[in-house]
Each structure stands twice: as structure tokens, then as C-alpha cells.
Motif scaffolding. Sequence first.
Motif: not given
Length: 885
Positions: A621-622, A669-673, A866-877, A881-885
Motif C-alpha cells: 500500500l502507498a 499507485a497514487p503516482e499515476a494520479g 513487476a512480479q514475473l519479468s526481470e528488471g522491468h518497471r511498467a508505468r502508466h502513460l 508524460l509527466a516525467e517528460a514535462l
Amino acid sequence: MDASNYRRVPVGVVAPRDADDVAAALALCAEAGVPVVPRGGGTSIAGQATGTGVVLDLTRHMDALLAVDPAARTAVVQPGLVLDRLRDAVRPHGLTFGPDPSTHSRCTLGGMIGNNACGAHSVAWGTTADNVAELAVTAYGGTAHRLARGWAGAPAGLRELVEGNLAVLRTGMSGGFSRRISGYGGLDALLPERGADLARAFCGSEGTLAVVTEAVVRLVELPAAPVLVVLGYADEGAAADAAAGLLPHGPLTVEGMAEDLVRSPAGLPRGGAWLFVEMPDEGAARALLRGADALDAALVTDPAAQRALWRLREDAAGTATRMPDGTMAWPGWEDCAVPPARLGGYLREFRALLAAHGLRGTPYGHFGEGCVHVRIDFDLVTREGVARFRTFSEELADLVAAHGGSLSGEHGDGQARAELLGRMYGPEVIALFAGYKDVWDPAGGMNPGILVRPARLDENLRFAVLPRTPFAGEVATCVGVAKCRSTEVGGAGVMCPSYRATGEERHSTRGRARLLHEMLAGETITGGWRSPEVAEALDLCLGCKGCRSDCPVGVDVAAYKAEFLHRHWAGRLRPVSHYVLGGLPGWLRLITALRATRAVNAAARRIPLPGLARERALPPLAPVPFTRWWRGRGPGVRGGSTVTPAVTPAVTPAVTVTLWPDTFSEYLAPEAGRAAVRVLEAAGLAVAVPARPVCCGLTYVSTGRLDRARTVLRRTLDAVGEVPGPVLVLEPSCAAALRTDLPALLPDDPRAHRLAAAVRTFAETLEEYAPHWTPPRLDRPVAGQTHCHQHAVLGDAADRRLRERAGLSGELSGGCCGLAGNFGFEPGHHAVSVACAEEQLLPSLRAAAPGTAVLADGFSCRTQIAQLSEGHRARHLAELLAEAL
């Protein structure tokens, strides 16, 4: 059931592993006097793949491609091999199997031999019978035969039967245009001047003679760069009249369809009807254009554009099952054929016959060979409707015969038309058919009631056993075309992930719908809503809703599962997971209110939670929920919701977007909000957030707690009030629930429909309400997952356009991530959950280049990655875009 209107209950199903098993089963059944029905993909539309004895399911084990000889252009196949698997295997050699019915992704070679299937390319490459060299078959009782050209391998008495009926074969079966499939339509291949072709004569026998255990089939050269020409005509009659005149140009296909079948004519030339004509190369295509007298035309060379147009035609088998007003249309007269030169006149008379009986249908099909597919809105429930079905069938059989046609043009007669074969053939031919059947099957054990001594066309209708309830009507809409049985990997399709993982019919969309059908009938499944068989089959439904969009008739097993679970557990203690996962929004709200987030996270790492899969770690939980962060941003209250821009817009915002704090974006995942707020305000939009907790009811719906879902949704509507503008829901599953489940559960509450209409995805909001905003450029490749509910309910066209504008290149995976909300956390589901992820998602991540952005708007998809792949962190679109801003 198959893909027809008929239902016959077998005593059992046998899945033989090899020809010896087939022989043993046939010997035992003959000894016991039990009928046998061989079955492939079960896509027969006339009832011939149903039976009252033992059904041999040849798809489970006898599905191998045994050999390919590219030089000889032949392949050796087992009967359960799916057509597309054969075509994929021989494509590297520049070869293909010519016949290609629209069910090519799930129909089997054995079924095609049984029905003498044809498909779109039969203009060039003929029927299945034209492409079979040898057959290994086993008769009732267990005797094996090897059939080719010549009398070797023939059953005793067959040669004598033929030699005693040469005149009948030469005259009674004359007029042999290419689509004369009805009855034992290839029987004249046994004439001496035709080389006594036993294998060809056997094709189209619909399982009434023997069981195919192996086949040697001929392959044809695959055109290197075929070109599609689409010709537009004023109406269907004009298109039909023109079709025969195109044949001298040497087309590979000449397919026809009219505007009443095409819901959206995008990409099609002007006209009210169209011919799809495939030519072997561009030169031949341009020559055709010069010679075609069409209203308008389009020449399509791009393979992707060709596939998009062909998809309109291939999906017609399902699309035609719904009238424009939503009522159902049914098979039964699916594929009559007349000589191509007579097609226009036949179609005009056919339309008049429909009108005379007050019926509707949408013809389409293989116009170049005079073969017409149509589904008709018969009433197959009431006594009056069934009587009209019979009268219409008799009159249509007479009309087809008057035009020198065939009652079946490729899919066989089955129970739907065999009773009427006497209207097409004379009595001597019908007697010869009976003699042919009796030579092969003297005991009458092979698929009785089909072709010879047939059942009545209005017996065994599958609707007769159902109660007159809305749910029964929904279940009955499954017409069995079995697109859900496709195992094709790749593309955007989702249906049906659990079937693709297990290969079990009961885990397909069709299998589950048919089990519910039997449950409602109450004859073979007697437990009603408490049925353990139905519960077991539905248990592995991921609730992905892929069937809602990918099934041609929109069968929605996720909705059926919710209704079943609601009734199955009524008045009883439910599984623990239903309370833990189904009540997730309430639990998370309570934990947050008690400020117990840190303690719960620590406990979850050490103590397994009852009712959940032990193989899974719970997502933490966040520390700070989204709405707490929102309230702490600063002063300013607008309409009961705190609003403070993080970025000062250049102009006063013209639109206020209500950002929905769904359970996942709020607590997990409040980071998406937070990212969405930053992007929306940078785009010049004001943001509002409901002042009180809201919930879409998704977790309650998915666990079948429908009464609780209604209560939660009413509270949500009270909390939200009248929403003045768009409602942005970041979590695709919650957005889909608000768009579809909310108005379905509260149909009489106008607020539910208004809220459903206001729901937008992140990309839709920006495209619709900030059309002039330029997103930041990321210029990176992407991989990841398109959420199932986005594919099935919401659509992702706006997302694709937004990614393109932001410089995000590449495609996201289709299929299903496999976690699917509560599904992957429930006991017993882990293996299927992982298998679903391994089909497309995980391989795409392993293949991703360094620097690839991993994108997944769904919280379940991000968790699975996150649980089944190695080294990948998926993010919301929104995060990218917010990071690029």
C-alpha cells in the motif's frame, strides 16, 4: 451442440490419441450398438457435428502435421490439425492449402474433409475434395481403409454398386458446377472415366461413412504479392450480376457483400454492395479494373490494409447473426449455391421470399461461385415460428433447385437440409445415396440421421429446452462459430486466454456458454445454479471481457460469470477470496483510516493472507493515498473538490476534469494520479477530485456480489452528484466498469447513465478537451500491455494517437497479462495466470531493446510485469508524460 441450431446429447466424448484408439472405440461402439460422431472444431452449421452416441473429439491429440514434401507439394496431416497451423508450417516453402473457410483459425482438416469445405479462394484452388490425394479412414467396427484413386481400399460391394448405377451417376448428378456439395455430391468421382477416385468421393460425407485418421493433402503455390481490388456497385443485385463476368480475368477470389452487413463502410469505395476480388499480382489487378463495369473501385496493395478489409468479410459469419436492431439471426440456410451466371436473379427472388415470410437476412458470400451465406431472423422458439421455419425452408429448397443449384454450397447438409435433398436430386439418386451409405456402414452406426434417412429439419432445435428468461436468451446467443478456440498468437485480440492456456473446450467462451445452456436446460446438468460443473468451468474465466469485443456475437462470459456467482453463492458462506479481494476497496479504506498502512505492509511480507495464492506477493500500500496528497496541495475549493494547479496554465481553463480516485490509483499507485494531475494542468485543464470516497464496484462484480455492487454504486452516485464535465478514470478496468456495469446494474437510475456517458480515459480526455496541446516528446520505443478492458470496452485508438504524438514507437502486447484483478491472486489460478503472461507479454519484454519504455495503464498489468519479468518497471502513460514535462 455445434455452430448450428441443433442440440443432441451424446452418451460421452472420447479423445483418441491415435488411429488404434479410433479403431478400438469404433469396435466397442459397434459391439454395443452405440452411434459414433467424429468431430473436429465443432464449427459445423447444419448440426452434423452433434450426436446421441459417442462423439470422437479429434482435436485433443490427433492434431499433428506429420510430414511436408515441398517438392511434391503435399502434406500428411492428422484430422484434428487446425488449418492455420498447416498454412503457417508450409508458408516458408511458398505454399498453402487452397481451401480457406472464414473459420480458418480453428477449423480442422478432418472437419473440412467431412464438410468438403471451400472458402474464399475456391475460385482458383477448388474445394477440399479437389485438394485431397489420399485418406486413411476407419469404419464402424474398426476396419481400416486406405483411399486414393482406383478401387484399392474400397469396402466390399462399392464397385458393384457403382457399376450397377452408371446411368444414374452420369445423368442424375449432372449440372456439376463447382459448389454442388449437397448429399454425397462427389459420388460421381467413382465413375470409370473419372478414375474411381475414392478419396474425392469420400469428401463431404459428414462423418456418415467412416472416421478419417490421416490425410495426404495437396498444396498450392502462394502468390508472392496478391492485390485486392474492391469494386463498388449500386446494389447487391448489380454486384451479383457482375461477378460471373470477372472470372475470365483469373481471380483468386470473388467475394460479395452488401451494405446491410457493413456497419461502417470506412475504406470501401462508393456503393451499396461490393465485390472483393483478389488478383495474383498488380498487373492482373489493373487489367481487371479496366474491364470491370463498377460504380467505384479501390486497388489495395498494402498487406495490412488488405487484412483490415478482409476482416470485414471474415467476421461476417458472426456479424450477420445480429440484425441492425440487435435481434438475433440464425443459421440453417447458410450456404446455398447456384451457377454464378444465375446468382443475380436468384438473390432477387430470395429477397422476395424473405419478405413474403416476414423474415430478414443479410446475404454475402462467394459470389464468384454463386455461393450465398445468410443468417435469418427465424423464430425457433414458438410453435408458429418453427412452422414458418419449415415452410420457408421447403420453399427455398424449391427455389434453389429451380435455379439448378445446390442446397449446400460448402458446409454440408447436416440436419438442416438433408430432409430436403429429394427436392434437388431425383429418387434414383437418393436411393443410390442410401446404397453408398449402407456399403460403408451396414450397421448404420456412423452419424445416423444425417444425409441418409435424415432427421426432420425442425427436430432437436437447441432452443426448445431453455426457459423463457432474459439470461437464457443471452446464453443462447452463442452461435458456436468458435472464434474463441483460435490459438493464433499475436495481434490485438484477447479472447480467450484461459482456453489458450488449457486447451480445454469447457474453458473456451463457447464451452462456458454451452455449459450454462445445459444448466438452464436442466437435463444433463441437474444442479442448477449450484452446479459444480459450471462453477469449475467458470472458475478459470479471467473476466477479461475479451469475448465481449472479439466474439462476433458479443458473448460476455465475464457478465455471465458474475451472474452465476451471484446466484451460486446466494445464502451461503462464500470463498474467503470473495471477501478479501471482492471487498478490497472497503478493506483499503479502513486500513487508511486507521493509519495502519505501514503495519499492514510489514505483516503482508511475513504472514500469508487467508484465501489468497501463496505464490503471490501482495503489492504494498502507498504511504500517502492520492486524495490525501491532493488535499495537502494547497487552498482553494471548487464545487466541493479541492483544485490547485501545479502548473499555471497560459489561459483560464475552459474545462474542469473530474479525476476519479479509483481504488488502485488511490491506495496502491497514487503516482499515476499525481502524474495525471500534472499533465492535465499543463494541458490547460482544471482538475477536480470528488470530496468523498467513490468506487466503481468492480471487485464486487467480479466476485459475483451483485447486490453489494448495487449498494456501493448507489453510494457513489450520491457522493458524485451531478458531474458537469468529463470524468477521467485512470484505471481501465474501473473505467470499463463505470461505462458498462454501472448502467447494467442500475438501469432505472438516470444518474448511472449520465455518469457512464461522462467517463473518459486519460488519452481520450486530452484528445477531446485539450486538442491543441502538444505533448512532450519522449522519442523512445515502448513495450508493455494494452489492458484487456481497454481493448474490449474502452478502445485504445486515442492512446495510439497520443503515443505517436509523444514519439513513443512500437506496439503494446495484445492478449491478456494473466493477473486480471483478483484472478491471479486466487488459489489455484497461478499456473494459468503465468501461462497467459507467457503467451505475448513476457516474450515481448524479453525482446525489448535497451531504453525501451514499459507501458501498462492497468495496475494488474503493472503488477504482473513487476512480479514475473526481470528488471522491468511498467508505468502508466500519464507517468511517462509527466516525467517528460
